[in-house]
Every structure is written in structure tokens, then in C-alpha cells.
Design an enzyme around this catalytic site. Sequence first.
Site, mmCIF file in Angstrom:
data_model
loop_
_atom_site.group_PDB
_atom_site.id
_atom_site.type_symbol
_atom_site.label_atom_id
_atom_site.label_comp_id
_atom_site.label_asym_id
_atom_site.label_seq_id
_atom_site.Cartn_x
_atom_site.Cartn_y
_atom_site.Cartn_z
ATOM 1 N N ASN A 7 0.868 -1.175 0.000
ATOM 2 C CA ASN A 7 0.000 0.000 0.000
ATOM 3 C C ASN A 7 0.912 1.234 0.000
ATOM 4 O O ASN A 7 1.500 1.569 1.027
ATOM 5 C CB ASN A 7 -0.881 -0.031 1.251
ATOM 6 C CG ASN A 7 -1.898 1.083 1.268
ATOM 7 O OD1 ASN A 7 -1.875 1.985 0.414
ATOM 8 N ND2 ASN A 7 -2.789 1.045 2.230
ATOM 9 N N ARG A 88 -2.405 -1.913 -3.658
ATOM 10 C CA ARG A 88 -3.698 -1.297 -3.343
ATOM 11 C C ARG A 88 -3.859 -0.011 -4.149
ATOM 12 O O ARG A 88 -3.004 0.871 -4.104
ATOM 13 C CB ARG A 88 -3.761 -0.971 -1.860
ATOM 14 C CG ARG A 88 -5.063 -0.316 -1.526
ATOM 15 C CD ARG A 88 -5.097 0.169 -0.118
ATOM 16 N NE ARG A 88 -6.416 0.706 0.146
ATOM 17 C CZ ARG A 88 -6.695 1.493 1.165
ATOM 18 N NH1 ARG A 88 -5.765 1.826 2.008
ATOM 19 N NH2 ARG A 88 -7.913 1.947 1.335
ATOM 20 N N HIS A 177 -13.191 1.597 0.409
ATOM 21 C CA HIS A 177 -13.062 0.507 1.391
ATOM 22 C C HIS A 177 -13.600 -0.820 0.853
ATOM 23 O O HIS A 177 -13.958 -1.714 1.627
ATOM 24 C CB HIS A 177 -13.839 0.794 2.696
ATOM 25 C CG HIS A 177 -13.377 1.989 3.446
ATOM 26 N ND1 HIS A 177 -14.248 2.877 4.037
ATOM 27 C CD2 HIS A 177 -12.136 2.453 3.723
ATOM 28 C CE1 HIS A 177 -13.572 3.828 4.644
ATOM 29 N NE2 HIS A 177 -12.281 3.606 4.456
ATOM 30 N N ARG A 236 -13.637 14.174 8.378
ATOM 31 C CA ARG A 236 -14.516 14.486 7.241
ATOM 32 C C ARG A 236 -15.947 14.650 7.726
ATOM 33 O O ARG A 236 -16.401 13.921 8.609
ATOM 34 C CB ARG A 236 -14.480 13.360 6.198
ATOM 35 C CG ARG A 236 -13.156 13.176 5.526
ATOM 36 C CD ARG A 236 -13.316 12.158 4.392
ATOM 37 N NE ARG A 236 -12.033 11.696 3.910
ATOM 38 C CZ ARG A 236 -11.628 10.425 3.966
ATOM 39 N NH1 ARG A 236 -12.413 9.476 4.448
ATOM 40 N NH2 ARG A 236 -10.442 10.107 3.507
ATOM 41 N N GLU A 379 -7.538 -6.260 4.823
ATOM 42 C CA GLU A 379 -7.456 -5.899 3.408
ATOM 43 C C GLU A 379 -6.223 -6.528 2.751
ATOM 44 O O GLU A 379 -6.248 -6.893 1.584
ATOM 45 C CB GLU A 379 -7.416 -4.374 3.264
ATOM 46 C CG GLU A 379 -8.730 -3.753 3.699
ATOM 47 C CD GLU A 379 -8.638 -2.260 3.974
ATOM 48 O OE1 GLU A 379 -9.069 -1.486 3.129
ATOM 49 O OE2 GLU A 379 -8.134 -1.882 5.047
#
Length: 393
Positions: A7, A88, A177, A236, A379
Amino acid sequence: MKILSVNAGSSSLKFQMYEMPEEKVLISGVFERIGIENSMYTIKINGNKTSKNALLPTHKEAVKLLVNELIENKVINSLDEIKGIGHRIVQGADKFESSVVIDDKVIETISELSALAPLHNPAAVIGIKAFKEIIPDAVAVAVFDTSFHQTMEKETYLYALPYNWYTDYQVRKYGAHGTSHKYVADRLSKILNREDIKVIVCHLGNGGSITAINNGKCVDTSMGFTPNAGIIMGTRCGDIDVSIVPYMMQKTNLTYQELDNVINKQSGLLGISGVSSDSRDIESGIKEGNERCILAQKMFVRKVVDYIAKYYVLLNGVDAIAFTAGIGENSISTRKHIIDSLKVLGIKLDEEANNIRGEEKLITTNDSSIPCYVIPTDEEVMMARDTYKFIEG
Ligand code: AMP
């Protein structure tokens, strides 16, 4: 067979190496502050963590160091043991419905999509190129955060905006996600021993999204064109009345970049509490009676419950609900407040079972109308699985 899951961020590189198909983690780590002074890396092997300073002007030096560590720690004897690398990629838009083997055309498309993920896609391309140069024979696979959401129907992913915004500018819901939602949905299907299940997955981390999944396919998800949609997150705002943006630009003379920064980096739990974006700090604030922390937590829970209720109706009932990621896996009180707010659906929390962090567990009572689970996400293993599939065929 050894597979790396990677990643790459603009100044970081996280990795995990697996022995496949056993899915055994051999080594993991992260390179930080790449291209910035004081760069360093941390490696975890057999449960032992070590951190070292290193000169990391670019991702290439990080990959070289990674290879050295793999050899020094005898994880591999030579580079040709690394058969695959899963990368990723945050934004695949509607160009990638599943993971793909990376070639020049794929790199070009990922780069072209940078406008939709300016912080992430360019970094991923840098990572792909650095690994290609140093480990050229490994099969490189792109695993997209967005692919899982490509099964949404048009009526779900379109916004009620001029249609040509979609056709000319690719404005639509993409979600994020996806790899995590798929992992958790797969686990639920194993736990319930059925494929044809309707589930709601709540990925509640610093970023958060909720997904409605039917028979392993995404029906709807709370994130949108960008990750700043849906539930309240660490910094956020999630769903808001969009007209607030031009109104506040006028009132404050902030530029659109400055405003974008406010809604992405200074809002959410941080904006409401004024204390922190981290749910642990919010929990501490609540214990101290901080009114704004209490408010932030109430607003967070309310939004999650709104989405669960909405997806319950959309899916026409659900077979299971799962909580994952930092808050979902660890915040006992957040899960309690969410599940207690769902009483009207006949969902009943098992307080004792819920008293856990970071482990897979059923947290509702046997007579709960819908079972709720904590399922730690993974993940990286999904990326290794997808990469392995291309090599083994
Ligand atoms: P993630 O983005 O998945 O790494 O999740 C980060 C979020 O998980 C942060 O808001 C953390 O505060 C939260 N988190 C991690 N551990 C705990 C914990 N023990 N209790 C409450 N929240 C936690």
C-alpha cells in the site's frame, strides 16, 4: 509461494508478505516520511518490532531496503521467490470491476484517474514502478478499493445532477473501502454457512463507510464520488447540504481548496468536538463530561444508525450486521450505542459478549432478530488472495 501486499502512499509504503495459500504472514512493516527528512521504517517479524532510521529520498530506496530486510531476515533467499505483488489502488472508477494484472495500459489508466484521487493514485503508480524496477519478474496485480462497488445499479450510483456531469466528467458514486467490505462479507458468509445472505457491513475507522451487500454483491454504499460522503468521520463531514459550501465561500472568502480542506481535514469528530479526530479521545472527553465530545459521539452514532436503517429497508431485511475497522473493532461503547438504537428492529446486544476489542465475535443475544458481529478486517490478505489467484490460475 511468497506474495507481497503493498500500500503506497505519497510518503509511505506499507507492506505485508504472505506464504500462500496458507495465508501465513511472514513479515510486515511500513516505510515512513519517504522524500522527507527523518525518514524511517518499522519491521515486524515473528511478533518482534524494530524501527530504524534510513535515507529514503524516493520509494525506490524503500523497496531496495525492503528486499535487503527480506534477505537478511531469511524470509527469502533470492528475489525470484517473490512470485506476486498486490498493489492497493484507491480509485479504479468504472474502469476496473475486479483486480487486474498490471501492464502499461493499466498504469496509464490508473494515472488518468488521478483527478478523482489526487493524493492516492499518483502514489500508487510510483509504488508500482519502484517494485517493477527492483523485482521485475513478480506478477504485479492492482487491487482497487472501488471494484467491489461496481455492482451498484445506475439509479443508486447516479446523482441528480445534469446528466452530462456523469457522461462528460465521470461524476457518480464510486465508494471506497471495497476490499474491506468484501473481506467482511466473505467472513459473514462463512460464519453463517451460506452465500445468499443480505448483510450490512459498517467499516468504522478514521474514514468510515457502510455497505449494503446482497449475495456477496454491493447494492449501495455510503461513500460517494469521493470518500467525503456518508457517515461522520474523524475529520470528514460526510453527508451535508452541499449549498453550505458556496455559502461559506462567500461568507469567509475561503478559496475552494481551503474549503475543501475544512470539510475533509477539520470537520467530523474533530470539528464537532474541537478536541480530536480520534474516537479514543472523544471517549475520554465523554468520561470527563465534555459536552461537545458527547455531541460528536451522538451525531456519529445517529448517522451510522440512519444508514443501517436505510439499508435494512433497501435490502428488505438483513441476515447479519458487522462492525469492523478501528472504531468498529475496538469501541465497545460506540457499538453499544448503535445497537441499542436499533432495538425497534428486534436487535438485542449481549453486553458481555460486546466487551471485546479486535476479535471476531457475535455480540448480540441468541434471541436477537439479527445477529451482529465484530469482524476484524484484513485488506492485505484479500490483496494477497487476488494476486495468488492470477498466478495459480
Ligand atoms: P482505522 O482508520 O481503521 O485505523 O481506525 C482509526 C480509529 O479507530 C480512530 O478513531 C481510533 O480512535 C479508533 N480506535 C482504535 N482503537 C480504539 C479503541 N481501543 N477504542 C476506541 N477507538 C479506537
